[in-house]
Scaffold this active site. Structure first.
Site, mmCIF file in Angstrom:
data_model
loop_
_atom_site.group_PDB
_atom_site.id
_atom_site.type_symbol
_atom_site.label_atom_id
_atom_site.label_comp_id
_atom_site.label_asym_id
_atom_site.label_seq_id
_atom_site.Cartn_x
_atom_site.Cartn_y
_atom_site.Cartn_z
ATOM 1 C CB THR A 140 -4.949 -9.366 -4.043
ATOM 2 O OG1 THR A 140 -5.029 -8.047 -4.564
ATOM 3 C CG2 THR A 140 -3.488 -9.731 -3.853
ATOM 4 C CG ASP A 142 -5.189 -4.827 -6.045
ATOM 5 O OD1 ASP A 142 -5.800 -4.690 -7.116
ATOM 6 O OD2 ASP A 142 -5.696 -4.573 -4.940
ATOM 7 N N GLY A 185 -5.997 -1.839 -9.291
ATOM 8 C CA GLY A 185 -4.672 -2.061 -8.737
ATOM 9 C C GLY A 185 -4.486 -1.472 -7.355
ATOM 10 N NE ARG A 186 -4.824 -2.423 -1.619
ATOM 11 C CZ ARG A 186 -4.694 -3.145 -0.513
ATOM 12 N NH1 ARG A 186 -5.700 -3.219 0.350
ATOM 13 N NH2 ARG A 186 -3.588 -3.810 -0.264
ATOM 14 C CB VAL A 285 -14.372 -6.238 -17.043
ATOM 15 C CG1 VAL A 285 -13.927 -7.243 -18.091
ATOM 16 C CG2 VAL A 285 -15.732 -5.676 -17.420
#
Length: 360
Positions: A140, A142, A185-186, A285
């Protein structure tokens, strides 16, 4: 070498750099060391849901050049929870058993799932229900999976955001502007704080730490008094407005999407400071492109370790990275807590120590 196993591998959730490097490592280890067969499952669990199941036989020749390739050659999806799968007529149907049956139809001895905490939770539930032998690998951008210090894709995303700040720096200085970079980054600010420090941002805003527009403008005035008539701001997409409102939208498929906090800040900063502002939303991106050397290393180490866990008969575990080595932990432990930025962490203290406005 022991018995010849048939193992599956799938990528689930959003794509990121390093997924193909994991696939490559799994195939190299499984075939080169153990003489097993490896099946690449297409489009995450949807490949197992299809009839016949959709897969690609993988061998060393097919994956040899994947180390530097972005995305995932197997395809992926972050839609359609199999326990409440959306059908064309709008109904939500439990299709978990179809996935379990697909695993058995392929004669798999084990499966490696590469995904974030949400994907791992679903895969573990399927494994528990159907008696599947599962090992997972955290990926992830994030970096919000607990236990592991790094997840695949994070380092490349930080590199991309840092490069964007480097480029925006010169435009900001040339035009005496406040340049705002909105990053993914959620609900965790790991990308923003890491790239912000590395890219020399003057203001870093993350969901974990509250801020005020007045204090942001105070920081900009402070720089102006020092003869610096430009500034760089990096903000995580999940940061709320000063009054606590989330800026988000729902796409036509019903998927929740963050986006817009950068423009909100630009408008507020322009009013309180009079500064000319511009916004760049980095968006997807951050997910694409060639994986960084660190992501390639992690992917390779994780892929080898996951295959070795299968060889040892250790299932229901996630591989991770801690103290400069690969570890493995129960999947349930890895996904029990969502890993956000600690406001008192080393990076937070570093940002404050450098004079960066971090909120508070």
């Amino acid at each position: 070498m022991g018995e010849t196993k048939r193992i599956g591998i799938l990528t689930s959730g959003g794509d990121c750099a390093g997924l193909n490097a994991v696939i490559r490592a799994v195939v190299f280890r499984a075939i080169g060391t153990y003489g097993w067969k490896v099946l690449g499952i297409s489009k995450a669990t949807q490949g197992l849901m299809s009839r016949p199941p959709e897969f690609v036989p993988l061998d060393i020749e097919k994956v040899d050049r994947l180390l530097t390739a972005g995305g995932t050659v197997l395809g992926t999806t972050n839609k359609g929870n199999p326990f409440a799968f959306p059908m064309a007529d709008g109904q939500l149907v439990d299709r978990a058993q179809e996935i379990i049956d697909g695993y058995h139809l392929l004669g798999l001895d084990a499966i490696i799932g590469i995904g974030g905490d949400g994907s791992m939770a679903i895969l573990r539930r399927l494994a528990q229900q159907g008696g599947l032998n599962l090992v997972t690998i955290p990926k992830t951008i994030d970096n919000d999976v607990d236990i592991t210090e790094c997840s695949i894709g994070f380092d490349t995303a930080v590199n991309t955001a840092t490069e964007a700040l480097d480029r925006l720096h010169f435009t900001a200085a040339s035009h005496s502007r406040v340049m705002i970079l909105e990053v993914m980054g959620r609900d965790a600010g790991h990308i923003a704080i890491s790239a912000g420090i590395a890219g020399g941002a003057d203001v870093i805003l993350i969901p974990e730490i509250p801020y005020t527009i007045a204090n942001i403008c105070g920081k900009l005035r402070e720089r102006q008094e020092q003869g610096k008539d430009y500034s760089l701001v990096i903000v995580s997409e999940a940061v709320r407005t000063e009054t606590g409102e989330s800026i988000s939208s729902t796409d036509p498929s019903g998927q929740f999407r963050y986006g817009g906090i950068g423009q909100y800040l630009a408008n507020q900063i322009a009013v309180c400071s009079g500064a000319e502002t511009r916004v760049t939303v980095l968006g997807h991106v951050q997910r694409g492109g060639t994986p960084s050397p660190l992501d390639r290393l992690l992917a390779s180490a994780f892929g080898v370790a996951a295959v070795d866990l299968i060889a040892e008969g250790h299932y229901d575990r996630m591989v991770g990275w801690r103290d400069r080595q690969v570890i493995s932990v129960p999947i349930a432990q890895a996904i029990a807590h969502y890993c956000v930025v600690d406001p008192n962490s080393t990076l937070a203290k570093t940002a404050r120590g450098l004079g960066i406005y971090l909120g508070d």
